[in-house]
Design an enzyme around this catalytic site. Structure first.
Site, mmCIF file in Angstrom:
data_model
loop_
_atom_site.group_PDB
_atom_site.id
_atom_site.type_symbol
_atom_site.label_atom_id
_atom_site.label_comp_id
_atom_site.label_asym_id
_atom_site.label_seq_id
_atom_site.Cartn_x
_atom_site.Cartn_y
_atom_site.Cartn_z
ATOM 1 N N LYS A 1 -85.374 12.525 -51.466
ATOM 2 C CA LYS A 1 -84.106 12.617 -52.209
ATOM 3 C C LYS A 1 -84.304 13.345 -53.540
ATOM 4 O O LYS A 1 -83.547 14.245 -53.880
ATOM 5 C CB LYS A 1 -83.518 11.216 -52.465
ATOM 6 C CG LYS A 1 -83.271 10.397 -51.206
ATOM 7 C CD LYS A 1 -82.657 9.051 -51.504
ATOM 8 C CE LYS A 1 -83.510 8.128 -52.340
ATOM 9 N NZ LYS A 1 -84.769 7.689 -51.686
ATOM 10 N N ARG B 1 -97.971 10.791 -53.656
ATOM 11 C CA ARG B 1 -97.026 11.468 -54.561
ATOM 12 C C ARG B 1 -97.599 11.482 -55.989
ATOM 13 O O ARG B 1 -98.206 10.519 -56.433
ATOM 14 C CB ARG B 1 -95.691 10.728 -54.590
ATOM 15 C CG ARG B 1 -94.781 11.228 -55.727
ATOM 16 C CD ARG B 1 -93.374 10.736 -55.633
ATOM 17 N NE ARG B 1 -93.238 9.312 -55.523
ATOM 18 C CZ ARG B 1 -92.093 8.715 -55.206
ATOM 19 N NH1 ARG B 1 -91.011 9.430 -54.981
ATOM 20 N NH2 ARG B 1 -92.036 7.400 -55.097
ATOM 21 N N ARG C 1 -96.848 6.751 -59.648
ATOM 22 C CA ARG C 1 -95.861 5.729 -60.034
ATOM 23 C C ARG C 1 -96.355 4.305 -59.793
ATOM 24 O O ARG C 1 -97.042 4.040 -58.816
ATOM 25 C CB ARG C 1 -94.547 5.960 -59.263
ATOM 26 C CG ARG C 1 -93.650 6.964 -59.947
ATOM 27 C CD ARG C 1 -92.448 7.356 -59.161
ATOM 28 N NE ARG C 1 -91.744 6.274 -58.476
ATOM 29 C CZ ARG C 1 -90.621 6.451 -57.799
ATOM 30 N NH1 ARG C 1 -90.066 7.653 -57.735
ATOM 31 N NH2 ARG C 1 -90.034 5.451 -57.190
ATOM 32 N N ARG D 1 -77.039 2.008 -53.848
ATOM 33 C CA ARG D 1 -77.945 1.493 -52.814
ATOM 34 C C ARG D 1 -77.685 0.037 -52.461
ATOM 35 O O ARG D 1 -78.560 -0.617 -51.873
ATOM 36 C CB ARG D 1 -79.411 1.772 -53.148
ATOM 37 C CG ARG D 1 -79.914 1.237 -54.405
ATOM 38 C CD ARG D 1 -80.969 2.163 -54.972
ATOM 39 N NE ARG D 1 -82.271 2.028 -54.419
ATOM 40 C CZ ARG D 1 -83.252 2.906 -54.680
ATOM 41 N NH1 ARG D 1 -83.049 3.969 -55.415
ATOM 42 N NH2 ARG D 1 -84.427 2.726 -54.192
ATOM 43 N N ARG E 1 -90.162 -2.297 -51.173
ATOM 44 C CA ARG E 1 -89.061 -1.313 -51.290
ATOM 45 C C ARG E 1 -88.450 -1.017 -49.934
ATOM 46 O O ARG E 1 -87.228 -0.881 -49.803
ATOM 47 C CB ARG E 1 -89.583 -0.020 -51.936
ATOM 48 C CG ARG E 1 -89.836 -0.193 -53.428
ATOM 49 C CD ARG E 1 -90.783 0.849 -53.962
ATOM 50 N NE ARG E 1 -90.255 2.195 -53.890
ATOM 51 C CZ ARG E 1 -91.009 3.292 -53.994
ATOM 52 N NH1 ARG E 1 -92.323 3.187 -54.156
ATOM 53 N NH2 ARG E 1 -90.454 4.473 -53.952
HETATM 54 P P1 AP5 Z 1 -89.387 12.266 -53.242
HETATM 55 O O1 AP5 Z 1 -88.545 13.482 -53.320
HETATM 56 O O2 AP5 Z 1 -89.958 11.736 -54.516
HETATM 57 O O3 AP5 Z 1 -88.620 11.107 -52.403
HETATM 58 P P2 AP5 Z 1 -87.484 10.109 -52.853
HETATM 59 O O4 AP5 Z 1 -86.618 9.907 -51.668
HETATM 60 O O5 AP5 Z 1 -86.842 10.559 -54.126
HETATM 61 O O6 AP5 Z 1 -88.395 8.828 -53.057
HETATM 62 P P3 AP5 Z 1 -88.351 7.713 -54.183
HETATM 63 O O7 AP5 Z 1 -89.597 6.884 -53.949
HETATM 64 O O8 AP5 Z 1 -88.200 8.295 -55.555
HETATM 65 O O9 AP5 Z 1 -87.105 6.936 -53.787
HETATM 66 P P4 AP5 Z 1 -86.748 5.529 -54.201
HETATM 67 O O10 AP5 Z 1 -85.330 5.489 -53.803
HETATM 68 O O11 AP5 Z 1 -87.632 4.463 -53.660
HETATM 69 O O12 AP5 Z 1 -87.078 5.508 -55.765
HETATM 70 P P5 AP5 Z 1 -86.154 5.614 -57.048
HETATM 71 O O13 AP5 Z 1 -86.901 6.402 -58.060
HETATM 72 O O14 AP5 Z 1 -84.776 6.007 -56.693
HETATM 73 O O15 AP5 Z 1 -90.569 12.560 -52.207
HETATM 74 C C1 AP5 Z 1 -91.567 11.582 -51.953
HETATM 75 C C2 AP5 Z 1 -92.903 12.286 -51.689
HETATM 76 O O16 AP5 Z 1 -92.780 13.023 -50.464
HETATM 77 C C3 AP5 Z 1 -93.298 13.309 -52.769
HETATM 78 O O17 AP5 Z 1 -94.680 13.298 -52.914
HETATM 79 C C4 AP5 Z 1 -92.823 14.656 -52.190
HETATM 80 O O18 AP5 Z 1 -93.591 15.745 -52.665
HETATM 81 C C5 AP5 Z 1 -93.036 14.413 -50.693
HETATM 82 N N1 AP5 Z 1 -92.099 15.159 -49.863
HETATM 83 C C6 AP5 Z 1 -90.786 15.404 -50.102
HETATM 84 N N2 AP5 Z 1 -90.264 16.124 -49.094
HETATM 85 C C7 AP5 Z 1 -91.256 16.300 -48.187
HETATM 86 C C8 AP5 Z 1 -91.352 16.950 -46.930
HETATM 87 N N3 AP5 Z 1 -90.296 17.579 -46.380
HETATM 88 N N4 AP5 Z 1 -92.542 16.932 -46.282
HETATM 89 C C9 AP5 Z 1 -93.630 16.292 -46.826
HETATM 90 N N5 AP5 Z 1 -93.601 15.669 -48.014
HETATM 91 C C10 AP5 Z 1 -92.425 15.670 -48.692
HETATM 92 O O19 AP5 Z 1 -86.075 4.089 -57.489
HETATM 93 C C11 AP5 Z 1 -87.225 3.410 -57.969
HETATM 94 C C12 AP5 Z 1 -86.864 1.968 -58.269
HETATM 95 O O20 AP5 Z 1 -85.842 1.931 -59.303
HETATM 96 C C13 AP5 Z 1 -86.254 1.168 -57.101
HETATM 97 O O21 AP5 Z 1 -87.248 0.619 -56.273
HETATM 98 C C14 AP5 Z 1 -85.476 0.091 -57.867
HETATM 99 O O22 AP5 Z 1 -86.324 -0.897 -58.363
HETATM 100 C C15 AP5 Z 1 -84.901 0.886 -59.050
HETATM 101 N N6 AP5 Z 1 -83.608 1.491 -58.724
HETATM 102 C C16 AP5 Z 1 -83.317 2.815 -58.645
HETATM 103 N N7 AP5 Z 1 -82.032 3.007 -58.304
HETATM 104 C C17 AP5 Z 1 -81.492 1.764 -58.161
HETATM 105 C C18 AP5 Z 1 -80.213 1.307 -57.788
HETATM 106 N N8 AP5 Z 1 -79.224 2.153 -57.485
HETATM 107 N N9 AP5 Z 1 -79.999 -0.021 -57.732
HETATM 108 C C19 AP5 Z 1 -80.980 -0.912 -58.032
HETATM 109 N N10 AP5 Z 1 -82.242 -0.539 -58.373
HETATM 110 C C20 AP5 Z 1 -82.495 0.784 -58.444
#
Ligand code: AP5
Length: 216
Positions: free
Chosen positions: A13, A126, A155, A87, A166
């Site tokens: 994402k 990552r 991270r 989410r 998660r």
């Molecule tokens: P990346 O692009 O970083 O993936 P992502 O989907 O953004 O993954 P996240 O781990 O950031 O998502 P998340 O939803 O768990 O975390 P968030 O920061 O929102 O890609 C991942 C890896 O894959 C990278 O190394 C990339 O290079 C690689 N990659 C990408 N595309 C690829 C491909 N095609 N092929 C191979 N490799 C690839 O949230 C973190 C925390 O914050 C949550 O756990 C929660 O505690 C809190 N939080 C955030 N939003 C909320 C909310 N709305 N409500 C409540 N808590 C929240």
């Protein structure tokens, strides 16, 4: 254009949201990035959120919606891509109502589909550039050689226990949103595997199909 990028942790994402933002002049609004910035700045919000994020749990809806409300107002409710939000069903209900109140409906929801076995591999390798926010993968998308190693962050929630939590939170709280979005928005499933450029192309094709997007 008002987009939502949907999918499990590690679906790509953040990676694709940055590309969409650049391509279409959108603001990339990642709740995860906002929380991490607040944690780094040691604000009260950051200290509160850190307790949840470190363990892989979701931050409470009221805190998250409040943060998003502030940011949406700043961007005048237009030209954004939401990453990692909403989410939970209550977050989605709140968002739809809030946007309806401002006559700013969601243009499209794009769901990145990635098999679960790929997710752990993606997250455990990552690295994020602490200066630019660029997202890398040590094998699939390695950082350029001129980025110093001490700028590359692993991270705190990318360790095996937190990744498991998660994924559990995703299945319990976030996956049910798929039905919610299918009933209320233009919803597109996109294969999130393969080269980053190929995924970007599929996302572009999906949103180009959305009615009312002409001229963007
Ligand atoms: P990346 O692009 O970083 O993936 P992502 O989907 O953004 O993954 P996240 O781990 O950031 O998502 P998340 O939803 O768990 O975390 P968030 O920061 O929102 O890609 C991942 C890896 O894959 C990278 O190394 C990339 O290079 C690689 N990659 C990408 N595309 C690829 C491909 N095609 N092929 C191979 N490799 C690839 O949230 C973190 C925390 O914050 C949550 O756990 C929660 O505690 C809190 N939080 C955030 N939003 C909320 C909310 N709305 N409500 C409540 N808590 C929240």
């Amino acid at each position: 254009m008002r987009l939502v990028l949907f999918g499990p942790p590690g679906a790509g994402k953040g990676t694709q949201a940055k590309r969409l933002a650049e391509q279409h002049g959108l603001v990339h609004l990642s709740t995860g990035d906002l929380f991490r910035a607040a944690i780094k700045a040691q604000t009260p919000l950051g200290q509160d959120a850190d307790r949840y994020i470190r363990d892989g749990l979701l931050v409470p809806d009221s805190v998250t919606n409040g943060l998003v409300a502030e940011k949406l107002e700043e961007m005048d409710y237009d030209a954004f891509v939401l990453d990692g939000y909403p989410r939970t069903i209550p977050q989605a209900e709140w968002l739809m109502q809030h946007l309806a109140d401002h006559d700013a409906p969601i243009t499209a929801v794009v769901s990145l589909v990635v098999p679960e076995e790929d997710i752990v591999t993606r997250l455990s390798r990552r690295r994020t550039d602490s200066q630019t926010g660029a997202i890398y993968h040590l094998d699939f998308n390695p950082p350029p050689e001129d980025v110093p190693a001490d700028r590359l962050v692993h991270r705190t929630d990318d360790h095996p226990d937190a990744i498991r939590t998660r994924l559990g939170e995703y299945h319990r709280e976030t996956q049910p949103l798929e039905v919610f979005f299918r009933e209320r928005s233009s919803f597109f499933e996109v294969d999130g595997t393969g080269a980053l450029d190929d995924v970007q192309g599929r996302v572009a094709d999906a949103i180009a199909d959305t009615r009312g997007l002409s001229g963007i």
